[in-house]
Design a protein around this motif. Sequence first.
Motif, short mmCIF file in Angstrom:
data_model
loop_
_atom_site.label_atom_id
_atom_site.label_comp_id
_atom_site.label_asym_id
_atom_site.label_seq_id
_atom_site.Cartn_x
_atom_site.Cartn_y
_atom_site.Cartn_z
N LEU A 34 28.22 27.00 47.99
CA LEU A 34 27.72 27.17 49.27
C LEU A 34 27.20 28.74 49.35
CD1 LEU A 34 29.97 25.36 51.75
CD2 LEU A 34 27.52 24.68 51.10
N LEU A 35 28.24 29.64 48.76
CA LEU A 35 27.97 30.80 48.76
C LEU A 35 26.65 31.19 47.81
CD1 LEU A 35 31.22 32.62 48.69
CD2 LEU A 35 29.56 32.63 50.51
N LEU A 36 26.65 30.62 46.68
CA LEU A 36 25.50 30.64 45.75
C LEU A 36 24.09 30.14 46.40
CD1 LEU A 36 27.16 29.72 42.43
CD2 LEU A 36 26.24 31.84 43.14
N ARG A 37 24.50 29.02 46.99
CA ARG A 37 23.06 28.51 47.79
C ARG A 37 22.49 29.44 48.94
NH1 ARG A 37 22.05 22.52 50.13
NH2 ARG A 37 20.04 23.19 50.75
N MET A 38 23.53 30.23 49.44
CA MET A 38 22.99 31.01 50.64
C MET A 38 22.40 32.30 49.97
SD MET A 38 23.71 29.55 53.46
CE MET A 38 23.80 30.82 54.84
N GLN A 39 23.02 32.72 48.92
CA GLN A 39 22.52 33.72 48.28
C GLN A 39 21.12 33.27 47.76
OE1 GLN A 39 24.37 35.74 45.11
NE2 GLN A 39 23.03 36.81 44.60
N GLU A 41 18.95 31.30 49.07
CA GLU A 41 17.92 31.37 50.21
C GLU A 41 17.79 32.54 50.83
OE1 GLU A 41 19.68 27.98 52.38
OE2 GLU A 41 19.22 26.53 50.76
N GLY A 42 18.50 33.59 50.56
CA GLY A 42 18.16 34.90 51.03
C GLY A 42 19.21 35.23 52.25
N PHE A 58 26.14 39.85 54.12
CA PHE A 58 24.87 39.23 54.58
C PHE A 58 23.79 40.22 53.84
CE2 PHE A 58 27.23 37.34 57.90
CZ PHE A 58 26.45 36.32 58.45
N LEU A 59 22.57 39.70 53.45
CA LEU A 59 21.30 40.44 52.80
C LEU A 59 20.78 41.26 53.94
CD1 LEU A 59 19.80 41.09 50.31
CD2 LEU A 59 18.53 39.06 50.95
#
Length: 74
Positions: A34-39, A41-42, A58-59
């Motif tokens: 999930l963390l990789l996906r959230m990364q 997706e920005g 958070f980016l």
Amino acid sequence: MLEALAPHPQGRNIDVILSGVKDEGLTRELLFQLLLRMQAEGFLVTGDWDNDNTAWTFLNPLLRNWWLRFKPQA
């Protein structure tokens, strides 16, 4: 996951995030995915993709501040 991460501007590692999430069905491996996906997706950023115990944050600081102010309702 974002709620557990939002109060920490410097970010947190996966184990600290996992302990802050109130979901008994969430495994460390699933959280990492999930963390990789959230990364991708920005939403989040990490300093080291090859290290699964690196800090995540958070980016966008504006998104982090929004998350702190307007927590999701159940």
